[in-house]
Design an enzyme around this catalytic site. Structure first.
Site, short mmCIF file in Angstrom:
data_model
loop_
_atom_site.label_atom_id
_atom_site.label_comp_id
_atom_site.label_asym_id
_atom_site.label_seq_id
_atom_site.Cartn_x
_atom_site.Cartn_y
_atom_site.Cartn_z
N CYS A 384 -17.44 -36.00 22.33
CA CYS A 384 -18.66 -36.36 23.06
C CYS A 384 -19.15 -35.19 23.92
CB CYS A 384 -18.43 -37.63 23.87
SG CYS A 384 -19.96 -38.51 24.14
N HIS A 510 -16.55 -41.21 19.88
CA HIS A 510 -15.24 -41.36 20.52
C HIS A 510 -14.21 -41.88 19.52
CE1 HIS A 510 -16.47 -40.56 24.67
NE2 HIS A 510 -17.62 -41.08 24.30
N GLU A 512 -11.14 -41.73 19.65
CA GLU A 512 -9.93 -42.24 20.31
C GLU A 512 -9.89 -43.76 20.37
OE1 GLU A 512 -12.39 -40.51 21.76
OE2 GLU A 512 -12.79 -41.16 23.82
#
Ligand code: GLN
Length: 538
Positions: A384, A510, A512
Site C-alpha cells: 500500500c 493488503h 497480509e
C-alpha cells in the site's frame, strides 16, 4: 434445519488477556469437529468503526472482503478458521445507536420512548441473528470487547443475558476469560480476582458455563477446585490457558483439556472426532523447530506498537512456516532511517518490508530504505503506502523526476506520481470513504507477480485513498518499472515490480489480510524464500 448455537465470550480482571485469540481458538477446535462456525466482535466504543482511529488507539484496522474497516480480532478469526467475515461481524456501540436513532427520526417507533432496554438491546440481538442467518453457521461465537464491570459494555452483556432467555439454555453458552495471577512474594496463585470478576458477571445475570483462566503457571487440581467452588462452575470446565510460545498452540492446549467436548455436550451435539494432527505438525512444530532463519526489516512509523501491523507480522510468520524458517522481525523506525545511512540499520538484514500508513511522517526514511533495496539487490516487499513510496523512489532516482511525490504529502508537487482520483477529490466524510475491500486484479504474463501467484486473476483487499497516476505509466515503463497487476475496470495500477532484481515487488493492496498459518500468502512466501536465498548468498 438445526438450531444455531451461540457462545458469548466475555473477559474479566484486566484487558489484553487475548480474548480474540481465545475466541478464535475455541472456534477452531469446534470447526475441526466438522461444525460450520462464525465469529462476531462487539466493540463498546462509540466510533462507528475503527477506520478513523489512530493505530496507537486501536492497533491495526482489519479490512473484510466487503470493505468494512473492523477490529483486528476479525483477523484472528479468519486466520484460525475458515469463517469469512463481513461488515456484519463487527458491531460497535456507535453503529447500534446510529441505527436506533435513525429509526427514531423516521418515526418508526410510533411515539414510544426509546430506551437502552429494550430498543438498544433488541438492535444488538437483531445483529446477532442476522449474522447467524447470513452465515448459516451452526455455531456463532460472539466476543464482547472490554472488561466485565465497564459501564460501556453493559448493553451488550444485557443482550447476551436476554439471548439465553429467548433461545433456551441448550442453545446459548457463556465463556468467561479471566486472569489467575501468580504473586511472587507469596509464591502463590491467586483466585480472588477471578472470583470477583465472576461475581460481577453474575450481578448482571450471567452465570458463566466455562472459565478460561490465563495464567503463567499451571493450575493445580486444588486451585481448579477452589475456582469451581467459588464460581459455581464444574471443575472440568475450569480451563487453563497458560502463556504459550506461539498463539497457534492455544487451540491444541484447549483441545487437550477437551474443551470441544465440554461445549458439544452442553449443546447436546454429537460430532465426528478430530485430532488436529496437521495443525500440530504443519503449523505449531514448524514455528517451534524451524530448520533455517532469516532477519526481516519492517520499516514503519508505528513500530513501537505490537498491534499496529498485526496481520503483517502474522503473514511473515506464516511465510516462515512454509519455508521452514524462523522469521526474526526487526522493527525499524522510518524516522530514524532519515537520520543515518540506510546500511547502518539495514545491512545485516535479509529483506525489507515497507508497510502501509497515512501522513507524511517518516516517508523519506521509507523511500531511503527502498532505494537501498533496489540498488543493493535486497528482497523488498511494499504494501500500500509501501508501493506508493516505491513509485516515488523510482520517479526520483531512476526516471529523474527529482521532486516527485504523492499529493498526500505535498499537494502542489510538480510531479504528482501518486494522486487522488477525481472521485476522491470531493470526499468530505473521512469514515468509510477510501477504496475499501476486495477488487479483482489482472496479472501480466511472465511477470514475477504471475509466477508468485501461479494464476492470472487475483482478488485482494484494499484500504487507501491515493493511486498511481497513470500519466506517468508509459514514461516509467520505458525506464524499467513493470506494471504487473492492473484493476482493469478502472485501469488502476495494483502491482509494480523491477526486472533485474531478485525480488522487488510492491502492491497497492493488503495481501497480509489473506494469509493463513496453513496457507501462507504467496507474496509473503516467496519474499521469505528470496530472503533465504540472499542469506545463502545465491
Ligand atoms: N495513505 C495512503 C493512501 O491513502 C496509503 C494507505 C495505506 O497504506 N493503507 O492511499
Amino acid at each position: 434445519m438445526k438450531m444455531t448455537k451461540f457462545i458469548f465470550i466475555t473477559g474479566g480482571v484486566i484487558s489484553s488477556l487475548g480474548k480474540g485469540i481465545a475466541s478464535a481458538s475455541i472456534a477452531k477446535i469446534l470447526e475441526t469437529r466438522g461444525l460450520n462456525v462464525t465469529l462476531m466482535k462487539f466493540d463498546p466504543y462509540i466510533n462507528v468503526d475503527p477506520g478513523t482511529m489512530n493505530p496507537y488507539q486501536h492497533g491495526e484496522v482489519y479490512v473484510t472482503d466487503d470493505g468494512a474497516e473492523t477490529d483486528l480480532d476479525l483477523g484472528h478469526y479468519e486466520r484460525f478458521t475458515h469463517a469469512r467475515t463481513t461488515r456484519f461481524n463487527n458491531v460497535t456501540t456507535g453503529q447500534v445507536y446510529n441505527a436506533v436513532i435513525s429509526r427514531e427520526r423516521r418515526g418508526d417507533y410510533l411515539g414510544k420512548t426509546i430506551q437502552v432496554i429494550p430498543h438498544i438491546t433488541d438492535e444488538i440481538k437483531e445483529r446477532i441473528k442476522k449474522v447467524a442467518d447470513v452465515s448459516q453457521a451452526e455455531i456463532v461465537l460472539v466476543e464482547i470487547g472490554g472488561t466485565v464491570g465497564d459501564i460501556e459494555s453493559l448493553p451488550f452483556l444485557e443482550a447476551a443475558r436476554q439471548f439465553r432467555q429467548d433461545r433456551g439454555e441448550d442453545n446459548v453458552m457463556y465463556i468467561h476469560l479471566t486472569l489467575v495471577p501468580y504473586v511472587r512474594s507469596a509464591e502463590e496463585i491467586k483466585t480472588k480476582p477471578t472470583q470477583h470478576s465472576v461475581q460481577t458477571l453474575r450481578e448482571i445475570g450471567i452465570q458463566p458455563d466455562i472459565l478460561v483462566c490465563r495464567t503463567e503457571r499451571p493450575l493445580s487440581s486444588e486451585v481448579k477446585e477452589k475456582i469451581s467452588l467459588f464460581c459455581n462452575i464444574k471443575k472440568e470446565s475450569v480451563i487453563e490457558a497458560r502463556d504459550a510460545q506461539t498463539i497457534y498452540q492455544i487451540p491444541l492446549d484447549f483441545k487437550n483439556q477437551i474443551l470441544d467436548e465440554i461445549i458439544l455436550s452442553h449443546f447436546h451435539l454429537i460430532c465426528k472426532y478430530s485430532e488436529m494432527a496437521d495443525w500440530q505438525t504443519e503449523v505449531v512444530e514448524k514455528i517451534l523447530h524451524p530448520k533455517a532463519s532469516v532477519r526481516i526489516a519492517v520499516v514503519g512509523k508505528y513500530i513501537g506498537l505490537q498491534d499496529a501491523y498485526k496481520s503483517i507480522y502474522e503473514a511473515l510468520i506464516h511465510a516462515g512456516i512454509s519455508n521452514d524458517a524462523r522469521v526474526e522481525i526487526k522493527k525499524i523506525d522510518s524516522e530514524e532511517l532519515e537520520q543515518c545511512r540506510p546500511e547502518e540499520l539495514l545491512q545485516d538484514l535479509d529483506a525489507v518490508l515497507v508497510p502501509g500508513g497515512f501522513g507524511s511522517r517518516g516517508i523519506e526514511g521509507k523511500i531511503k530504505a527502498i532505494e537501498y533495496c533496489r540498488r543493493q539487490q535486497v528482497p523488498f516487499l511494499g504494501l500500500c503506502l509501501g508501493m506508493q513510496c516505491a513509485v516515488i523512489e523510482f520517479a526520483r532516482n531512476v526516471a529523474g523526476l527529482k521532486d516527485a511525490n504523492s499529493t498526500e504529502f505535498q499537494p502542489r508537487t510538480r510531479h504528482p506520481v501518486i494522486s487522488l482520483l477525481a472521485e476522491q477529490k470531493n470526499v468530505k466524510d473521512m469514515g468509510g470513504t477510501m477504496r475499501l475491500g476486495a477488487y479483482p486484479c489482472k496479472l501480466r504474463k511472465n511477470s514475477l507477480a504471475q509466477r508468485v501467484y501461479g494464476k492470472d486473476l487475483i482478488s485482494e483487499r484494499h484500504r487507501h485513498r491515493y493511486e498511481f497516476n497513470n500519466v506517468y505509466r508509459r514514461q516509467f515503463a520505458e525506464k524499467g518499472l513493470v506494471f504487473s497487476g492492473i484493476h482493469q475496470k478502472k485501469d488502476l495500477v495494483e502491482i509494480v515490480e523491477l526486472k533485474s532484481h531478485p525480488y522487488f515487488i510492491a502492491v497497492q493492496f493488503h495481501p497480509e489480510f489473506l494469509s493463513r498459518p496453513d496457507c501462507a500468502h504467496p507474496l509473503f512466501r516467496e519474499f521469505i524464500a528470496a530472503a533465504l536465498q540472499k542469506k545463502a548468498g545465491c
